[in-house]
Design an enzyme around this catalytic site. Structure first.
Site, PDB file in Angstrom:
ATOM      1  N   GLU A 260      40.096  41.424  42.738  1.00 16.60           N
ATOM      2  CA  GLU A 260      39.908  40.155  41.703  1.00 16.60           C
ATOM      3  C   GLU A 260      38.639  39.669  41.312  1.00 16.60           C
ATOM      4  O   GLU A 260      38.329  38.579  41.164  1.00 16.60           O
ATOM      5  CB  GLU A 260      40.728  38.938  42.061  1.00 16.60           C
ATOM      6  CG  GLU A 260      42.408  39.302  42.338  1.00 16.60           C
ATOM      7  CD  GLU A 260      43.003  38.005  42.962  1.00 16.60           C
ATOM      8  OE1 GLU A 260      44.257  37.774  42.370  1.00 16.60           O
ATOM      9  OE2 GLU A 260      42.552  37.612  44.005  1.00 16.60           O
TER      10      GLU A 260
HETATM   11  C1  ACM Z   1      44.944  39.937  46.629  1.00 17.85           C
HETATM   12  O1  ACM Z   1      45.982  39.565  46.850  1.00 17.85           O
HETATM   13  N1  ACM Z   1      44.085  39.418  45.974  1.00 17.85           N
HETATM   14  C2  ACM Z   1      44.576  41.026  47.536  1.00 17.85           C
END
Ligand code: ACM
Length: 472
Positions: free
Chosen positions: A282
């Site tokens: 992310e």
């Molecule tokens: C995640 O759930 N961002 C690995």
């Protein structure tokens, strides 16, 4: 209807081979079971066979059992557990503990058992809410009953930094201090001595700790503590909300790599297990070019210190050094990067969020957890297969499966338990039991047996309506 008598196969994860001898039973005392467990833990079996009352634990070179397999024989006169390695004896004793629960009467016969996958993991997020050494140990004690053998600790994130790093004291003074964690309700951190304590406790139980320092994103706590790591060197405000994707280490700054190298060397020195998890998920405020430049410098560092890198699957956008492991976490059934990584010989841990994320709500009424990957009732956690889940990921490319538990909504150990049980046993069975040996109806019956055990142990499990729990 649930059968009234115990069956030799009433074990989670379901053993690979069960040959019942229905006319035979053998009764053991809780003390004998406890002595067998203690004998394995104490290491008394490294070179010698030991006899703990009615239970014989023996090392055997029958290498068909592998590093974690065991053979358990229950006759009218006693119990024998044989294994090539102590880990196998330990898992064999866990099977015995399940079979002996309640009245101590063991059904007769033979079990020959070994895991499908080498990596059967559970993750605890200490960043969004800190859990103490004793809380982590108590959680581990519940996980090992299901033959989980890797404990992944998510140690850092935007809301907190939970591991002491010598030379960078503000990481934990500020990042582990009052007001950290989601809603500011999860302060605390592990000293290196605390971390060593957890690692040793896990290792005695044949569990490998996999520490994660999430980077280059999910780093607001580090940037708050050390503004020299930000792009302009200006202070940033602490955050305790649950947003993601707004923070990043700076790929073009040498300070970044001095910091990362110290952190990873500290982690490598403190971690006997083979893996360092670098996060990598992310990174929405890192350009694709910076992300690849950062990983080109950082992914080789675990290897430099004798370890293998694991990263969330976004790291597949970079060149992955040999030995790097990719942990797939999204619900989608295609991922070009992971497919290419597998084609290049990299291995995969499967943690698809819509099946294995223990922080997804069970149903719309679940008080805790999130629902961005959908609701995950118990059958959904159980009824899938990691070798059929993602294009290109086959049995051979799988290191294993893991069940992450993120802590944005968690405030206590009871909260952890409520989301973990009974779904963690489902994922544990996927990791251990041969594909052909898994069946939802069978799991449903076997997991019901744990209701009274969890109640007796004060474990705050979810009484999922899918399961025909015995009345209390
Ligand atoms: C995640 O759930 N961002 C690995």
């Amino acid at each position: 209807m649930r059968p009234q008598t115990k069956r030799l196969g009433d074990v989670i994860p379901a053993p690979a081979l069960v040959v019942p001898e229905p006319a035979v039973t053998f009764a053991i005392t809780p003390e004998a079971l406890a002595r067998a467990g203690a004998a394995v833990l104490s290491g008394a079996l490294v070179d010698v066979s030991a006899d703990s009352g009615e239970i014989r634990l023996e090392r055997s070179d029958a290498d068909a059992l592998g590093a974690e397999g065991y053979r358990l024989e229950i006759t009218a006169t006693g119990v024998t557990v044989r294994a090539a390695e102590r880990a196998g004896l330990f898992w064999g004793v866990q099977t015995l503990v399940q079979l002996g629960a309640g009245d101590g009467v063991l059904p007769g016969g033979v079990i020959e058992d070994r895991p499908r996958f080498a990596y059967r993991g559970a993750m605890l997020d200490l960043a969004r809410h800190f859990f103490t050494v004793d809380e982590i140990k108590a959680h581990l004690d519940l996980l090992i009953q299901f033959k989980i053998n890797h404990l992944h600790l998510h140690l850092t994130d935007d809301q907190g930094w939970r591991l002491e790093i010598p030379g960078w004291p503000r990481l934990t003074e500020i990042g582990g201090g009052p007001g950290t964690g989601c809603d500011g309700e999860g302060p605390g951190f592990l000293t290196l001595a605390d971390y060593a304590d957890v690692v040793a406790y896990a290792a005695e139980r044949f569990v490998t700790v996999v520490p994660e320092i999430d980077m280059p994103g999910h780093v607001n706590a580090a940037l708050v503590a050390y503004p020299e790591l930000t792009a302009d060197g200006q202070p940033v405000a602490p955050r305790t909300d649950a947003e993601v994707g707004y923070s990043s280490l700076v790929a073009g700054k040498e300070e970044t790599y001095a910091f990362v190298e110290t952190v990873l060397k500290t982690l490598a020195d403190a971690t006997p297990g083979p893996y360092l998890h670098l996060g990598g998920d992310e990174c929405l405020s890192t350009t694709a070019e910076d992300y690849r430049a950062f990983l080109a410098r950082v992914l080789p560092l675990p290897g430099k210190y004798g370890k293998r890198a694991i990263g969330w699957h976004e790291i597949a956008a970079a060149d992955l050094p040999e030995g790097t492991v990719v942990q797939y976490w999204r619900p989608e059934e295609q991922d070009a990067g992971v497919g290419a990584a597998v084609a290049a010989g990299r291995s995969v841990i499967m943690s698809p969020a819509d099946r294995t994320y223990l922080d997804m709500k069970y149903d719309a009424g679940t008080r805790l957890g999130l629902d961005w990957a959908g609701l995950v009732p118990v059958r959904r956690a159980y009824d899938w297969d990691p070798a059929e889940r993602l294009a290109g990921v086959t049995e051979e490319s799988l290191l294993g499966v893991a069940a992450p538990l993120w802590s944005e909504t968690l405030r206590s150990v009871a909260d952890v338990q409520y989301l973990t049980f009974p779904r963690l046993p489902a994922v544990a069975e996927i990791g251990w039991t041969p594909r052909a040996g898994r069946d939802w109806e069978s799991f449903r019956e076997r997991v019901a047996l744990f209701g009274p055990r969890w109640e007796a142990a004060g474990v705050s499990y979810f009484r999922a309506p899918e399961i025909d729990w015995p009345s209390a």
